[in-house]
Scaffold this active site. Sequence first.
Site, PDB file in Angstrom:
ATOM      1  N   LYS A 176      -0.750   3.007  -5.508  1.00 37.75           N
ATOM      2  CA  LYS A 176      -0.696   4.225  -6.363  1.00 37.75           C
ATOM      3  C   LYS A 176      -1.792   4.421  -7.045  1.00 37.75           C
ATOM      4  CE  LYS A 176       2.892   3.451  -9.230  1.00 37.75           C
ATOM      5  NZ  LYS A 176       3.788   3.072  -9.751  1.00 37.75           N
TER       6      LYS A 176
ATOM      7  N   MET B 117      -9.471   7.117   9.356  1.00 38.15           N
ATOM      8  CA  MET B 117      -9.837   7.907   8.006  1.00 38.15           C
ATOM      9  C   MET B 117     -10.780   8.847   8.494  1.00 38.15           C
ATOM     10  SD  MET B 117     -10.247   4.340   5.771  1.00 38.15           S
ATOM     11  CE  MET B 117     -11.014   3.437   6.738  1.00 38.15           C
TER      12      MET B 117
ATOM     13  N   ASP C 128       0.851  -1.217   0.102  1.00 43.37           N
ATOM     14  CA  ASP C 128      -0.070  -0.087  -0.094  1.00 43.37           C
ATOM     15  C   ASP C 128       0.780   1.105  -0.039  1.00 43.37           C
ATOM     16  OD1 ASP C 128      -2.341  -1.367  -0.124  1.00 43.37           O
ATOM     17  OD2 ASP C 128      -2.654  -1.201   2.079  1.00 43.37           O
TER      18      ASP C 128
HETATM   19  N1  SAH Z   1      -5.213  -1.132   8.421  1.00 38.76           N
HETATM   20  C1  SAH Z   1      -4.423   0.114   8.931  1.00 38.76           C
HETATM   21  C2  SAH Z   1      -5.528   1.196   8.669  1.00 38.76           C
HETATM   22  C3  SAH Z   1      -5.880   1.368   7.360  1.00 38.76           C
HETATM   23  S1  SAH Z   1      -7.200   2.770   7.098  1.00 38.76           S
HETATM   24  C4  SAH Z   1      -4.307   0.010  10.612  1.00 38.76           C
HETATM   25  O1  SAH Z   1      -4.606  -0.916  11.125  1.00 38.76           O
HETATM   26  O2  SAH Z   1      -3.545   0.933  10.934  1.00 38.76           O
HETATM   27  C5  SAH Z   1      -6.135   4.185   6.972  1.00 38.76           C
HETATM   28  C6  SAH Z   1      -6.359   4.988   8.044  1.00 38.76           C
HETATM   29  O3  SAH Z   1      -5.369   4.383   9.204  1.00 38.76           O
HETATM   30  C7  SAH Z   1      -5.751   6.453   7.942  1.00 38.76           C
HETATM   31  O4  SAH Z   1      -6.866   7.213   7.164  1.00 38.76           O
HETATM   32  C8  SAH Z   1      -5.442   6.843   9.304  1.00 38.76           C
HETATM   33  O5  SAH Z   1      -6.604   7.323  10.092  1.00 38.76           O
HETATM   34  C9  SAH Z   1      -4.845   5.737   9.909  1.00 38.76           C
HETATM   35  N2  SAH Z   1      -3.501   5.576   9.947  1.00 38.76           N
HETATM   36  C10 SAH Z   1      -2.548   4.931   9.493  1.00 38.76           C
HETATM   37  N3  SAH Z   1      -1.420   4.866   9.710  1.00 38.76           N
HETATM   38  C11 SAH Z   1      -1.377   6.103  10.304  1.00 38.76           C
HETATM   39  C12 SAH Z   1      -0.448   6.899  10.909  1.00 38.76           C
HETATM   40  N4  SAH Z   1       0.887   6.750  10.920  1.00 38.76           N
HETATM   41  N5  SAH Z   1      -0.799   7.862  11.694  1.00 38.76           N
HETATM   42  C13 SAH Z   1      -2.077   8.340  11.760  1.00 38.76           C
HETATM   43  N6  SAH Z   1      -2.943   7.579  11.196  1.00 38.76           N
HETATM   44  C14 SAH Z   1      -2.745   6.631  10.554  1.00 38.76           C
END
Ligand code: SAH
Length: 482
Positions: free
Chosen positions: A272, A385, A250
């Site tokens: 992408k 998100m 991703d």
């Molecule tokens: N599977 C991922 C989530 C994917 S959805 C997990 O378990 O974390 C994508 C969302 O995750 C983003 O829009 C944000 O809300 C959050 N996110 C992922 N990485 C992040 C980070 N480093 N800092 C803040 N929010 C993050």
Amino acid sequence: MKKPYPLFADLHGLPVLVVGGGAVARRKAAALLEAGARVTVGAPRLDAELAQWADDGRIAWRRGGFVPDWLDGMWLAIAASGDRALNASVAAAADARRIFANVVDDAALSRFHVPAVVDRAPLVVAVSTAGAAPALSRRVRETLERTLDHALGALAALAQRHRARILRCHADLAGRRAFYDWLHDGPVLPLLRNARPREAEQALLAALEAGTGAPRKGSVALVGAGPGHPGLLTLQALRVLNEADVILHDQLVGRGILALARRDAERIDVGKRCGGRRVTQERIHRLMLAHAREGRRVVRLKGGDPFVFGRGGEELAFLRRHGVTCEVVPGITAALACAAFAGVPLTHRGLAQSVCLLTAHGKDAADTLDAAALADARQTLAVYMGVERVEALAARLLALGRAADTPVAIVENGSLPEQRVIAGVIGDLPQLAKRHRVRSPALLIVGAVAACAREHAWFGEPPAAPATTAPAACLAAVEADG
Ligand code: SAH
């Protein structure tokens, strides 16, 4: 420089002597006991644990000062007394009797050296610099400890059990080599790793029956890469990345993490936007399937955890439906990482009893979220998100009766060097997000614990907070009333 001759000694049932009665002697005695030796410990006094072992009959105790007679009948001796002169006389007496002796921390006096060990028995890797640079052996050992799969021991044991059969089926050396290559690289190791020993054995037997050249079956690992900080990758994720032929990742997965993967693995960015359009989920499914069917080891690398708002469930179901071998490696999800890196405990005695991970995105827009979960003042909300939706979300929370001064913290780029934390209250949430131009990826934390972001920031820039909101003394207040 004297170059030693490396060897592994079978000490089962053989008498050995350890001189010394302290912690070092105890460690040496323990390792010798593990190798099945009959251990005699010689010292005027024993520490409490060694004394217990003597009482239990695990070791024999020669009480008193060292005399060379102690060495009679011994196969090996270790001088671990901490007294240089005494250790030297043990070494000299052992030499005179042609008994191999090691003097702890004294390479010059030692006839043999004890290596640093990575234990995946029956596979054992020994690392030694013959006492020249113990810190370097430790470093090498740690590297091997990280990289060698824990299932290698089970693989070695399985190969040992079927060695005669393998030899029968592959009498020629080249065929045997090809078979062992398959055994080491193919599906057997992942099956052992995934606690499926019977299937692993069946796969081995089936391959033997089919003869040489059993084609390698492809597989897919759904791997969580964590929130971006390379140090937050799990050991298992690292190992799987090291074996990958293809990595479908991703956009959220940073370069620091991709750099840890096998150099010659093909990397495909499926996050992408191609010609302005994102690679569709259906296309990702098809790509995974196609590569696995070509016999490749595919890693589907996702930000955070694959099963938290990552569509990992759909991918697993699709792959299993098509008979692809799968495994899932969890990752640290954004809620856990962002909270930790912002100094916010997601649960805290007296403030929050539960946590709810939710998303206010697309189909799960704010107005369809579970009202009871949102309204509970003692539940922390971690919203994924949520950036574009904060306005609707804040309105919904207020409508459900959450106080306008409930603390919130927005964590942008959590765990990364560019992390930003913005602290405030629900009432100001939409303005806060706008004023600070919050961008994705960002996670929103709602609830009393969010106030801790101001007090307990420890990573990156201290949180930006509007001057109007009074800082809530979060943890201190709770600690005061016990
Ligand atoms: N599977 C991922 C989530 C994917 S959805 C997990 O378990 O974390 C994508 C969302 O995750 C983003 O829009 C944000 O809300 C959050 N996110 C992922 N990485 C992040 C980070 N480093 N800092 C803040 N929010 C993050």
